[in-house]
Design a protein around this motif. Structure first.
Motif, PDB file in Angstrom:
ATOM      1  N   GLY A 157     -47.698 -30.606 -23.036  1.00 35.60           N
ATOM      2  CA  GLY A 157     -47.987 -29.230 -23.406  1.00 35.60           C
ATOM      3  C   GLY A 157     -47.613 -28.781 -24.797  1.00 35.60           C
ATOM      4  N   TRP A 158     -47.112 -29.681 -25.636  1.00 36.10           N
ATOM      5  CA  TRP A 158     -46.799 -29.291 -27.016  1.00 36.10           C
ATOM      6  C   TRP A 158     -48.112 -29.071 -27.761  1.00 36.10           C
ATOM      7  CZ3 TRP A 158     -42.068 -27.866 -28.224  1.00 36.10           C
ATOM      8  CH2 TRP A 158     -41.027 -28.314 -27.428  1.00 36.10           C
ATOM      9  N   THR A 159     -48.266 -27.907 -28.395  1.00 36.80           N
ATOM     10  CA  THR A 159     -49.516 -27.593 -29.084  1.00 36.80           C
ATOM     11  C   THR A 159     -49.566 -28.172 -30.489  1.00 36.80           C
ATOM     12  OG1 THR A 159     -48.584 -25.463 -29.766  1.00 36.80           O
ATOM     13  CG2 THR A 159     -49.932 -25.493 -27.764  1.00 36.80           C
ATOM     14  N   THR A 160     -48.412 -28.348 -31.106  1.00 38.03           N
ATOM     15  CA  THR A 160     -48.347 -28.915 -32.448  1.00 38.03           C
ATOM     16  C   THR A 160     -47.298 -30.016 -32.463  1.00 38.03           C
ATOM     17  OG1 THR A 160     -48.889 -26.755 -33.396  1.00 38.03           O
ATOM     18  CG2 THR A 160     -47.988 -28.404 -34.900  1.00 38.03           C
ATOM     19  N   VAL A 161     -47.685 -31.175 -32.981  1.00 41.65           N
ATOM     20  CA  VAL A 161     -46.757 -32.297 -33.118  1.00 41.65           C
ATOM     21  C   VAL A 161     -46.789 -32.724 -34.580  1.00 41.65           C
ATOM     22  CG1 VAL A 161     -46.196 -34.642 -32.380  1.00 41.65           C
ATOM     23  CG2 VAL A 161     -47.183 -33.030 -30.739  1.00 41.65           C
ATOM     24  N   ARG A 162     -45.612 -32.739 -35.218  1.00 36.26           N
ATOM     25  CA  ARG A 162     -45.542 -33.080 -36.642  1.00 36.26           C
ATOM     26  C   ARG A 162     -44.680 -34.324 -36.799  1.00 36.26           C
ATOM     27  NH1 ARG A 162     -43.163 -28.752 -40.968  1.00 36.26           N
ATOM     28  NH2 ARG A 162     -41.375 -28.845 -39.568  1.00 36.26           N
ATOM     29  N   ALA A 163     -45.228 -35.345 -37.451  1.00 35.18           N
ATOM     30  CA  ALA A 163     -44.500 -36.581 -37.736  1.00 35.18           C
ATOM     31  C   ALA A 163     -44.240 -36.657 -39.230  1.00 35.18           C
ATOM     32  CB  ALA A 163     -45.298 -37.789 -37.271  1.00 35.18           C
TER      33      ALA A 163
END
Length: 71
Positions: free
Chosen positions: A34-40
């Motif tokens: 359910g995470w809407t934004t994932v930043r690596a």
């Protein structure tokens, strides 16, 4: 008068659970939870530190998540 918008709830998830995973696998897992934004980001990257509800941040070194935090 229009209603006051409420931010969407972020998943009840432990960021430490992603440490050690392959970056691609970690992102797929985070999105499925359910995470809407994932930043690596790479280690030592200069990034903005504003808190964004629903975002999960990964510090990725040599293809693996070495640190993870919400916001």
């Amino acid at each position: 008068m229009a209603p006051i918008p409420t931010p969407s709830a972020q998943p009840d998830d432990a960021p430490d659970a992603y440490v050690g995973l392959d970056a691609g696998d970690a992102e797929r897992l985070a999105r499925s939870r359910g995470w809407t934004t994932v930043r690596a980001v790479p280690p030592g990257a200069i990034i903005t530190m504003e808190y964004l509800e629903g975002r999960l941040n990964f510090e990725v070194d040599h293809g693996s998540v070495v640190r993870c935090w919400k916001g």
